[in-house]
Enzyme design. Sequence first.
Site, PDB file in Angstrom:
ATOM      1  N   LYS A 170      -5.079   1.587  -6.772  1.00 46.90           N
ATOM      2  CA  LYS A 170      -4.571   0.406  -6.078  1.00 46.90           C
ATOM      3  C   LYS A 170      -5.669  -0.671  -6.001  1.00 46.90           C
ATOM      4  CE  LYS A 170      -1.154   3.021  -3.363  1.00 46.90           C
ATOM      5  NZ  LYS A 170      -0.784   3.466  -1.980  1.00 46.90           N
ATOM      6  N   TYR A 204       8.354   0.375  -4.916  1.00 43.62           N
ATOM      7  CA  TYR A 204       8.451   0.882  -3.546  1.00 43.62           C
ATOM      8  C   TYR A 204       9.832   0.637  -2.939  1.00 43.62           C
ATOM      9  CZ  TYR A 204       3.465   2.034  -3.345  1.00 43.62           C
ATOM     10  OH  TYR A 204       2.227   2.604  -3.551  1.00 43.62           O
ATOM     11  N   PHE A 220       6.360  -1.509   7.338  1.00 39.78           N
ATOM     12  CA  PHE A 220       5.160  -1.911   6.602  1.00 39.78           C
ATOM     13  C   PHE A 220       5.462  -2.365   5.176  1.00 39.78           C
ATOM     14  CE2 PHE A 220       5.614   2.743   6.362  1.00 39.78           C
ATOM     15  CZ  PHE A 220       5.639   2.948   4.990  1.00 39.78           C
ATOM     16  N   ARG A 225      -1.019  15.105  -6.598  1.00 39.68           N
ATOM     17  CA  ARG A 225      -0.865  14.809  -5.160  1.00 39.68           C
ATOM     18  C   ARG A 225      -1.927  15.554  -4.344  1.00 39.68           C
ATOM     19  NH1 ARG A 225       3.027  11.060  -3.191  1.00 39.68           N
ATOM     20  NH2 ARG A 225       3.591  12.465  -1.470  1.00 39.68           N
ATOM     21  N   THR A 250      -1.103  10.977   2.705  1.00 42.58           N
ATOM     22  CA  THR A 250      -0.975   9.516   2.722  1.00 42.58           C
ATOM     23  C   THR A 250      -2.042   8.822   3.569  1.00 42.58           C
ATOM     24  OG1 THR A 250       1.400   9.824   2.430  1.00 42.58           O
ATOM     25  CG2 THR A 250       0.669   7.631   3.115  1.00 42.58           C
ATOM     26  N   ARG A 282      -8.373  10.425  -1.354  1.00 38.71           N
ATOM     27  CA  ARG A 282      -8.210   9.662  -0.108  1.00 38.71           C
ATOM     28  C   ARG A 282      -9.133  10.194   0.980  1.00 38.71           C
ATOM     29  NH1 ARG A 282      -1.595   9.508  -0.460  1.00 38.71           N
ATOM     30  NH2 ARG A 282      -1.373   7.609  -1.715  1.00 38.71           N
TER      31      ARG A 282
END
Length: 169
Positions: free
Chosen positions: A29, A69, A77, A105, A111, A122
């Site tokens: 991202k 999305y 959001f 994943r 998330t 992450r």
Amino acid sequence: ASRAVFRRPVVPSLRVNAAATERSYVMVKPDGVQRGLVGEIITRFERKGFQLVGLKMFQTPKSLAEEHYGELKEKPFYGKLVDYIVSGPVVCIALEGPGVVASARKLIGVTNPLNAEPGTIRGDFGIEVGRNVVHGSDSPENGLREIGLWFDQDEIVEWEQHMTPWLKE
Ligand code: ADP
């Protein structure tokens, strides 16, 4: 000027299950790109043993971010999420391999980066859910759908990876 396209011939005997092979759409991202994490992130999937079949840098049009999305349209959001995804270039990655969707994943982590395990992308590189560095498809069906959204067909490269016998029996 026309773009030269070089494509290695596919060796059929080594691509027996090519059509059945699972694929995941992974994306660095805009925050991951701006923070200089592109190489680090690609490296984690490469050294795990998944095969890169698509890779490009891309400035996302708003309509594509909205489509990607679409399932989250009703979330509070959603607007911020779309703005985030178009806020700078992304790096689009198509990965192939058995179980690649669930495994990617796991490598990415949950998330919210604060809850993500250390050792995950992450978990190692983020602190906020709205800046969580990387995307990974959540099902094999979405893997194919998202690769179709983000890549043109001729940007997906079927190639014979010579280390395959050292990764797969
Ligand atoms: P994941 O990317 O882990 O599959 P989701 O599909 O639930 O997670 O959400 C998609 C993306 O939306 C997340 O990766 C994150 O960038 C963003 N997001 C999710 N939840 C929130 C939230 N509560 N606030 C802000 N952004 C969020």
